[in-house]
Design an enzyme around this catalytic site. Structure first.
Site, short mmCIF file in Angstrom:
data_model
loop_
_atom_site.label_atom_id
_atom_site.label_comp_id
_atom_site.label_asym_id
_atom_site.label_seq_id
_atom_site.Cartn_x
_atom_site.Cartn_y
_atom_site.Cartn_z
N TRP A 3 -12.73 -7.61 2.77
CA TRP A 3 -12.33 -6.31 2.21
C TRP A 3 -13.33 -5.73 1.21
CZ3 TRP A 3 -10.92 -6.00 -3.09
CH2 TRP A 3 -10.40 -7.13 -3.72
N LEU A 42 -17.85 -1.77 0.51
CA LEU A 42 -18.71 -0.92 -0.33
C LEU A 42 -18.31 -0.99 -1.80
CD1 LEU A 42 -18.89 2.19 2.06
CD2 LEU A 42 -20.53 0.30 1.80
N TYR A 44 0.85 -1.20 0.00
CA TYR A 44 0.00 0.00 0.00
C TYR A 44 0.88 1.25 0.00
CZ TYR A 44 -3.90 -3.10 1.39
OH TYR A 44 -4.84 -4.11 1.46
N LYS A 92 -22.83 6.70 -4.90
CA LYS A 92 -22.25 7.94 -5.43
C LYS A 92 -21.78 7.86 -6.88
CE LYS A 92 -17.62 8.28 -3.63
NZ LYS A 92 -16.85 8.58 -2.42
N GLN A 138 -8.35 -13.26 3.95
CA GLN A 138 -8.87 -11.92 3.69
C GLN A 138 -9.41 -11.85 2.27
OE1 GLN A 138 -7.36 -7.32 3.71
NE2 GLN A 138 -6.91 -8.52 5.51
N GLU A 191 -20.25 7.67 9.29
CA GLU A 191 -21.44 7.05 8.68
C GLU A 191 -21.30 5.52 8.69
OE1 GLU A 191 -22.30 8.36 4.66
OE2 GLU A 191 -23.64 6.65 4.31
N ASN A 192 -20.12 5.04 8.29
CA ASN A 192 -19.95 3.59 8.16
C ASN A 192 -19.98 2.88 9.52
OD1 ASN A 192 -19.71 4.36 5.53
ND2 ASN A 192 -17.55 3.86 5.31
P1 NDP Z 1 -14.70 0.17 0.53
O1 NDP Z 1 -15.22 -0.75 -0.51
O2 NDP Z 1 -15.60 0.47 1.67
O3 NDP Z 1 -14.24 1.52 -0.17
C1 NDP Z 1 -13.79 2.58 0.61
C2 NDP Z 1 -13.83 3.88 -0.18
O4 NDP Z 1 -15.18 4.17 -0.57
C3 NDP Z 1 -13.39 5.04 0.67
O5 NDP Z 1 -11.99 5.19 0.68
C4 NDP Z 1 -14.11 6.20 0.01
O6 NDP Z 1 -13.42 6.52 -1.21
C5 NDP Z 1 -15.46 5.55 -0.34
N1 NDP Z 1 -16.40 5.62 0.79
C6 NDP Z 1 -16.37 4.87 1.95
N2 NDP Z 1 -17.39 5.18 2.73
C7 NDP Z 1 -18.10 6.13 2.09
C8 NDP Z 1 -19.30 6.83 2.41
N3 NDP Z 1 -19.93 6.59 3.55
N4 NDP Z 1 -19.76 7.74 1.53
C9 NDP Z 1 -19.12 7.97 0.35
N5 NDP Z 1 -17.98 7.34 0.00
C10 NDP Z 1 -17.48 6.41 0.86
O7 NDP Z 1 -13.37 -0.42 1.18
P2 NDP Z 1 -11.87 -0.53 0.59
O8 NDP Z 1 -11.88 -0.93 -0.83
O9 NDP Z 1 -11.13 0.70 0.97
O10 NDP Z 1 -11.35 -1.76 1.45
C11 NDP Z 1 -11.28 -1.67 2.86
C12 NDP Z 1 -9.96 -2.22 3.33
O11 NDP Z 1 -9.84 -3.60 2.95
C13 NDP Z 1 -8.71 -1.57 2.71
O12 NDP Z 1 -8.36 -0.36 3.33
C14 NDP Z 1 -7.68 -2.63 2.94
O13 NDP Z 1 -7.21 -2.57 4.28
C15 NDP Z 1 -8.48 -3.92 2.73
N6 NDP Z 1 -8.30 -4.42 1.35
C16 NDP Z 1 -7.65 -5.62 1.20
C17 NDP Z 1 -7.42 -6.15 -0.04
C18 NDP Z 1 -6.72 -7.46 -0.16
O14 NDP Z 1 -6.35 -7.84 -1.27
N7 NDP Z 1 -6.49 -8.16 0.92
C19 NDP Z 1 -7.85 -5.46 -1.27
C20 NDP Z 1 -8.57 -4.22 -1.01
C21 NDP Z 1 -8.78 -3.75 0.26
P3 NDP Z 1 -13.38 8.00 -1.87
O15 NDP Z 1 -13.77 9.01 -0.83
O16 NDP Z 1 -11.99 8.16 -2.34
O17 NDP Z 1 -14.34 7.90 -3.01
#
Ligand code: NDP
Length: 326
Positions: free
Chosen positions: A212, A215, A54, A223, A183, A298-299
């Protein structure tokens, strides 16, 4: 907040946790990480997810600095990292890129400890399967890292069920530390690995799940229904590979159908999607992502919707999303 055992382990993880992919270093600096982590911790979150890859190691630096500033007792929080892709892409990468060989894993672990500024990492993951390294070599390396006191538990991310079982059996045969958690991606539109492929592993080997993208990178907030909003993940140049999925018309139409259900329950679609994940007893923790404090608040509020997810509501959600889910 409620807490779940991480698979068969005694360790308990908060039902919601917080990750750093895309956000830390790119959208979230140390000050913002301190604010987000403190808010999560105050709400009962005890697990913070990270990976070597990351922001090319900088996500670990940001989280390590934030942890130093926050000064929490080490027993009160759990951190993770993951290895596979390697850090640097220049020079001779033959033994340190897309691999789970022993040499890479041993040195990657030391690099992560240094960037975090910690003596040990609670959870370490093999970030993807490596078909070119014998699973036995990887199992021994993960076992040795735990025996050296550099990590406490190990697991996998996006491994096929057969490889997880093979690793478990090798470890059992040699009395080594066994893989504990996986994961996987898991959300309303991505279900089959968790619900079908891994089905036997929960009871048979006590596998825990830290899931993971709850959303789908933001799609499940609604959005992306009118296009890509400025400043969102979908607008980031290096996230272009996500854009088609985020703008997919059928998926966005499904999200639109979830809006009135969420409203009936008194929450947002994001909260509905997250609460739905926590209803699966196989899920030890749902790793949230947030680029802003308002999103995190919110989450985290999703847990308030759990009691309202009656079998009837769950069936309505299924009818909308299941036909589209991978
Ligand atoms: P989500 O699918 O929840 O996406 C998160 C993103 O969505 C935020 O960074 C933001 O992006 C947007 N968001 C989140 N909440 C809201 C809201 N309430 N309103 C509007 N926009 C929102 O999770 P991630 O994809 O970030 O995954 C979570 C975690 O999982 C990662 O941080 C990581 O630690 C892990 N992960 C692990 C993987 C693996 O291969 N093991 C792969 C991917 C993730 P923005 O504001 O930029 O639009």
């Amino acid at each position: 907040m409620h807490y779940n055992r991480l698979g068969r382990a005694g360790l308990q993880v908060s039902a919601l946790s917080l990750g750093s992919w895309v956000t830390y270093h790119n959208q979230v600096d140390v000050d913002a990480a301190v604010e987000l982590m403190a808010a999560a911790f105050d709400a009962g979150v005890n697990f913070f997810d990270n990976a070597e890859v990351y922001a090319k190691g900088q996500s670990e630096v940001v989280m390590g600095e934030a942890l130093k500033r926050l000064g929490w007792p080490r027993l009160n929080y759990i951190v993770s990292t993951k290895f596979f892709w390697g850090l640097e892409r220049d020079g001779n990468t033959v033994n340190r890129k897309d691999t789970l060989n022993r040499k890479y894993l041993m040195q990657a672990m030391d690099g992560s400890l240094k960037r975090f500024g910690l003596d040990f990492i609670d959870l370490i993951y093999c970030h993807r399967p490596d078909p070119h390294t014998p699973i036995e070599e990887t199992v021994w390396a993960m076992h040795n890292l735990i025996e050296q006191g550099k990590a406490l538990y190990w697991g996998t991310s996006e491994w096929p069920a057969a490889d997880i079982r093979a690793a478990y059996e090798i470890a059992e045969r040699h009395h080594l530390h066994k893989p504990l958690m996986e994961q996987p991606q898991y959300h309303l539109l991505h279900r089959s690995r968790v619900e079908q492929e891994y089905a036997r592993l929960y009871e048979e080997i006590g596998l825990g799940l830290t899931t993971w993208s709850p959303l789908a990178s933001g799609l499940l907030t609604g959005k992306y229904r009118e296009g890509v909003p400025a400043g969102s993940r979908g607008a980031m140049e290096n996230m272009a590979f996500l854009r088609d999925g985020l703008l997919d018309a059928q998926r966005n139409a499904a999200v639109a159908q979830l809006l009135p259900i969420a409203a009936e329950l008194g929450g947002s679609v994001a909260q509905l999607a997250i609460a739905w994940l926590t209803m699966n007893p196989r899920v030890s923790t749902v790793i949230l992502g947030a680029s802003k404090r308002t999103q995190l608040d919110e989450n985290l509020g999703a847990l308030a919707l759990r009691d309202k997810l009656t079998p009837e509501v769950m069936a309505r959600i299924d009818a909308i999303t299941k036909p589209l889910a991978a």
